[in-house]
Structure formats: C-alpha cells, structure tokens
Design a protein around this motif. Structure first.
Motif, PDB file in Angstrom:
ATOM      1  N   GLU A   1       0.836  -1.613   0.139  1.00 16.22           N
ATOM      2  CA  GLU A   1       0.077   0.119   0.271  1.00 16.22           C
ATOM      3  C   GLU A   1       1.110   1.617   0.019  1.00 16.22           C
ATOM      4  OE1 GLU A   1      -3.363   0.314   0.359  1.00 16.22           O
ATOM      5  OE2 GLU A   1      -3.222  -1.774  -0.467  1.00 16.22           O
ATOM      6  N   PRO A   2       0.795   2.227  -0.696  1.00 19.53           N
ATOM      7  CA  PRO A   2       1.578   3.214  -0.624  1.00 19.53           C
ATOM      8  C   PRO A   2       0.888   3.672   0.827  1.00 19.53           C
ATOM      9  CG  PRO A   2      -0.324   4.024  -2.228  1.00 19.53           C
ATOM     10  CD  PRO A   2       0.115   2.317  -1.693  1.00 19.53           C
ATOM     11  N   LEU A   3       1.753   5.581   1.128  1.00 22.49           N
ATOM     12  CA  LEU A   3       1.495   6.289   2.452  1.00 22.49           C
ATOM     13  C   LEU A   3       1.553   7.551   1.415  1.00 22.49           C
ATOM     14  CD1 LEU A   3       1.846   6.605   5.340  1.00 22.49           C
ATOM     15  CD2 LEU A   3       4.084   7.047   4.902  1.00 22.49           C
ATOM     16  N   ARG A   4       0.155   8.023   1.689  1.00 20.22           N
ATOM     17  CA  ARG A   4       0.112   9.525   1.426  1.00 20.22           C
ATOM     18  C   ARG A   4       0.097  10.566   2.767  1.00 20.22           C
ATOM     19  NH1 ARG A   4       0.488   9.061  -3.421  1.00 20.22           N
ATOM     20  NH2 ARG A   4      -0.930   7.845  -5.327  1.00 20.22           N
ATOM     21  N   VAL A   5       0.695  11.138   2.655  1.00 17.97           N
ATOM     22  CA  VAL A   5       0.566  11.835   3.872  1.00 17.97           C
ATOM     23  C   VAL A   5       0.722  13.688   3.415  1.00 17.97           C
ATOM     24  CG1 VAL A   5       1.935  13.246   5.658  1.00 17.97           C
ATOM     25  CG2 VAL A   5       2.714  10.901   4.583  1.00 17.97           C
ATOM     26  N   ALA A   6      -0.414  14.497   3.581  1.00 13.17           N
ATOM     27  CA  ALA A   6      -1.197  15.367   3.666  1.00 13.17           C
ATOM     28  C   ALA A   6      -0.337  16.636   4.623  1.00 13.17           C
ATOM     29  CB  ALA A   6      -2.273  15.981   3.768  1.00 13.17           C
TER      30      ALA A   6
ATOM     31  N   HIS B   1       3.278  20.865   8.309  1.00 10.15           N
ATOM     32  CA  HIS B   1       2.853  22.210   7.706  1.00 10.15           C
ATOM     33  C   HIS B   1       1.690  21.610   6.055  1.00 10.15           C
ATOM     34  CE1 HIS B   1       6.003  24.435   8.418  1.00 10.15           C
ATOM     35  NE2 HIS B   1       6.320  23.759   8.673  1.00 10.15           N
ATOM     36  N   PRO B   2       1.178  22.404   5.055  1.00 12.12           N
ATOM     37  CA  PRO B   2       0.287  21.833   3.773  1.00 12.12           C
ATOM     38  C   PRO B   2       1.468  21.484   2.981  1.00 12.12           C
ATOM     39  CG  PRO B   2      -0.001  24.025   3.578  1.00 12.12           C
ATOM     40  CD  PRO B   2       0.762  23.444   4.739  1.00 12.12           C
ATOM     41  N   VAL B   3       2.081  19.704   2.916  1.00 13.52           N
ATOM     42  CA  VAL B   3       2.524  19.388   2.100  1.00 13.52           C
ATOM     43  C   VAL B   3       2.791  18.201   1.552  1.00 13.52           C
ATOM     44  CG1 VAL B   3       5.062  18.948   0.840  1.00 13.52           C
ATOM     45  CG2 VAL B   3       4.869  20.633   2.272  1.00 13.52           C
ATOM     46  N   SER B   4       1.852  17.021   0.135  1.00 12.00           N
ATOM     47  CA  SER B   4       1.751  16.728  -0.331  1.00 12.00           C
ATOM     48  C   SER B   4       2.610  15.643  -0.829  1.00 12.00           C
ATOM     49  CB  SER B   4       0.443  16.457  -1.239  1.00 12.00           C
ATOM     50  OG  SER B   4       0.244  15.111  -1.970  1.00 12.00           O
ATOM     51  N   LEU B   5       2.639  14.159   0.262  1.00 16.77           N
ATOM     52  CA  LEU B   5       3.661  13.494  -0.328  1.00 16.77           C
ATOM     53  C   LEU B   5       3.292  12.534  -0.205  1.00 16.77           C
ATOM     54  CD1 LEU B   5       6.482  14.527   2.732  1.00 16.77           C
ATOM     55  CD2 LEU B   5       6.506  14.761   0.095  1.00 16.77           C
TER      56      LEU B   5
END
Length: 89
Positions: A27-32, A37-41
C-alpha cells in the motif's frame, strides 16, 4: 527502477556494491500535512522479492537481504538489500 539498476550495472567495476533500503509493503503512503505544513507527499512501499528480482535482472548478484520489524514510530517493516556485480571470470 530496473532502468536505474541497469545504469549502475553499465558503470562496470566502478559501480561497486549497491545498497538499497526501503519500506516494505503493497500500500502506498500519502501524507497531507507532515510536520504541520500543507505538503502532499507520496511514498511507494516495495517488495523485497520484487526489488531482488530487479537487481538480478540488471545483472547484480544478491549478497545480503535483511527485513526487520518496525521500530519506534515506524509502522511497516524495513528492508535492506546488498547486491554486487558478479566477479568477472
């Protein structure tokens, strides 16, 4: 990723050993908002068997493989693969 390993293999003896470390999983990991800080990783977790196959496909011999359970704040296993171009002979 195979292309990156193939580029290393083409470097010849100067390439030396290759150490690959990564998080294990499907499963990929998404961090908002990391660290507030508002960054999409986005992180791609990988399969040790899959990466070992890519290394072999690029001409490397797997020398060591270590998969360990998560420690501290980690949530998934961690893998380390060590490969080397076979000795000419």
């Amino acid at each position: 990723m195979l292309a990156a390993f193939a580029d290393l293999e083409r470097q010849g003896e100067a390439a030396g050993p290759v150490l690959v470390a990564f998080q294990v999983g499907d499963e990929p990991l998404r961090v908002a908002e990391p660290f507030g800080h508002p960054v999409s990783l986005g992180f791609r977790r990988l399969s040790p068997d899959g990466i070992a196959g890519l290394l072999r496909g690029a001409g490397f011999a797997l020398r060591a493989r270590h998969v360990r359970e998560p420690e501290g704040r980690e949530k998934v296993p961690q893998a380390i693969l060590l490969a080397r171009k076979p000795e000419a002979g």
